[in-house]
Enzyme design. Sequence first.
Site, PDB file in Angstrom:
ATOM      1  N   PHE A 131       0.864  -1.181   0.000  1.00  0.00           N
ATOM      2  CA  PHE A 131       0.000   0.000   0.000  1.00  0.00           C
ATOM      3  C   PHE A 131       0.904   1.235   0.000  1.00  0.00           C
ATOM      4  CE2 PHE A 131      -2.822   3.158   1.724  1.00  0.00           C
ATOM      5  CZ  PHE A 131      -4.054   2.818   1.198  1.00  0.00           C
ATOM      6  N   TYR A 226     -11.056   1.438  10.255  1.00  0.00           N
ATOM      7  CA  TYR A 226     -12.237   1.685   9.401  1.00  0.00           C
ATOM      8  C   TYR A 226     -12.464   0.571   8.398  1.00  0.00           C
ATOM      9  CZ  TYR A 226      -8.546   3.704   6.418  1.00  0.00           C
ATOM     10  OH  TYR A 226      -7.396   3.904   5.698  1.00  0.00           O
ATOM     11  N   LYS A 227     -11.550  -0.400   8.333  1.00  0.00           N
ATOM     12  CA  LYS A 227     -11.747  -1.530   7.403  1.00  0.00           C
ATOM     13  C   LYS A 227     -12.538  -2.617   8.130  1.00  0.00           C
ATOM     14  CE  LYS A 227      -7.812  -0.083   4.662  1.00  0.00           C
ATOM     15  NZ  LYS A 227      -6.365  -0.115   4.470  1.00  0.00           N
ATOM     16  N   ARG A 375     -11.218  -6.814  -6.264  1.00  0.00           N
ATOM     17  CA  ARG A 375     -11.062  -7.299  -4.882  1.00  0.00           C
ATOM     18  C   ARG A 375     -12.428  -7.515  -4.242  1.00  0.00           C
ATOM     19  NH1 ARG A 375      -7.528  -3.601  -1.041  1.00  0.00           N
ATOM     20  NH2 ARG A 375      -9.361  -2.313  -1.408  1.00  0.00           N
TER      21      ARG A 375
HETATM   22  C1  LIG Z   1      -5.663   1.093   4.221  1.00  0.00           C
HETATM   23  C2  LIG Z   1      -4.192   1.040   4.440  1.00  0.00           C
HETATM   24  C3  LIG Z   1      -3.513   2.164   4.957  1.00  0.00           C
HETATM   25  C4  LIG Z   1      -4.261   3.445   5.229  1.00  0.00           C
HETATM   26  O1  LIG Z   1      -3.488   4.415   5.831  1.00  0.00           O
HETATM   27  P1  LIG Z   1      -4.165   5.703   6.486  1.00  0.00           P
HETATM   28  O2  LIG Z   1      -3.054   6.563   6.821  1.00  0.00           O
HETATM   29  O3  LIG Z   1      -4.903   5.244   7.722  1.00  0.00           O
HETATM   30  O4  LIG Z   1      -5.091   6.316   5.471  1.00  0.00           O
HETATM   31  C5  LIG Z   1      -2.146   2.042   5.194  1.00  0.00           C
HETATM   32  N1  LIG Z   1      -1.482   0.894   4.934  1.00  0.00           N
HETATM   33  C6  LIG Z   1      -2.109  -0.194   4.424  1.00  0.00           C
HETATM   34  C7  LIG Z   1      -1.339  -1.454   4.163  1.00  0.00           C
HETATM   35  C8  LIG Z   1      -3.480  -0.140   4.147  1.00  0.00           C
HETATM   36  O5  LIG Z   1      -4.087  -1.196   3.623  1.00  0.00           O
END
Ligand SMILES: *Cc1c(COP(=O)(O)O)cnc(C)c1O
Length: 416
Positions: A131, A226-227, A375
Amino acid sequence: MPLSHDDVRELDRQDPLAPFRPRFALPPGTIYLDGNSLGAQPSAAVEAVDALMAQWRDSLIQGWNQGWFDAPERLGDRLAPLLGAEPGEVLVTDTITHNLFKLLGYITEGQGITEGQAQARPVILSEGGNFPTDGYIAQGFCRFGGFEHWVVPEGESFDAYLDERVAVVVLSHVHYRTGRLRDMAAITRQVYASGAEVIWDLAHSAGALPVELAACGVRYAVGCTYKYLNGGPGAPAFLYVRRDCQDRAWQPLSGWLGHASPFAFEADYAPAPGITRFRTGTHSPLACAALEASLALWQEVDLALLRRKSQRLIELFRDALGDCLAKHGIADITPPEAQRGSQVGLVAPAHGYAIVQALIARGVIGDYREPGLMRFGFAPLYLSHEDVWQAAQHMRAVLSEGEYLAPRFKQRGAVT
Ligand SMILES: *Cc1c(COP(=O)(O)O)cnc(C)c1O
């Protein structure tokens, strides 16, 4: 033989997690397979936010002494059992992005470039294809903190990169695109053996499967709520620092609420003891209220049952799709059970985006990530076996009738 509609209804009747489903508000006619991006709404969250609004109206600033102020630690304690952690080791605050930066700085305090002195371990190692924010923050941290950023190319083992120059490794527990689950205990041991530290990102494992931070020897982790944890849009993230690793250093976002005595308004920073030093500035009690309602529900969840159902739903989905994927040139990249989180990944290079849009038009919500990846997340608290079976029937219909080829399914919004 594929399961029939009656078979899946029977599975729902026997499902010990089925009583959680009515505690979530989902729009009628929606099959929600995107809980890995934004979890569904627990009905109790609505009441909790309403109550917080009333408290704001009636208590005004006194609200801070009525449970608002210590929410980051209190919510952290509620989250801890879901992560295999102890009370006092988890703080609910900020975003993953901020928390990664804070932990990188905390772990490496005093190790940056100092004039005329060789830097013992100058490298922050992260993984390609993760990510993006994780890599971006590693880059930003290195740029300002005097470190070098190395990236392990996606698909390559990091063994060759893990040498005596690496200070910290940043890794995802479950990969956001492929859904691959890493062996946390083995990798943590390997990183420690090299003399480095590791920060685990639990974005796609917290609330999706049992996480065992203490048992795996983990010292530092971050994740979001939030996931799979259903904390609501923009709900605060969390960080984990094992008890014996607290009180070692400053974290670099040394804000007033991480100060030992914030209301003394002293001129100089002095970090608070324990997990509190990882606070920065003022948090949102509104956002915390919604998350707290969700975490109350999570206290009742048996994570072993959650894992079993998650895997069962994934198998059911794939069985019900049968040979229709191969017929349409779609590759299933979902790893085998022991190595996956709670999502299915299907790659359709030319039409992935349009197929997801055609499914959404039928009420089946998944998402799309470049390049070509569809996904589908499986959140066992609010998905029934029947939902998943129906979703597969919709997919079959979308593919067999070429529904996705309609021009309206090619238009793109800002969030995919
Ligand atoms: C969703 C996600 C994030 C989100 O980061 P935020 O700073 O909370 O927006 C970060 N890393 C991974 C691996 C994710 O899947």
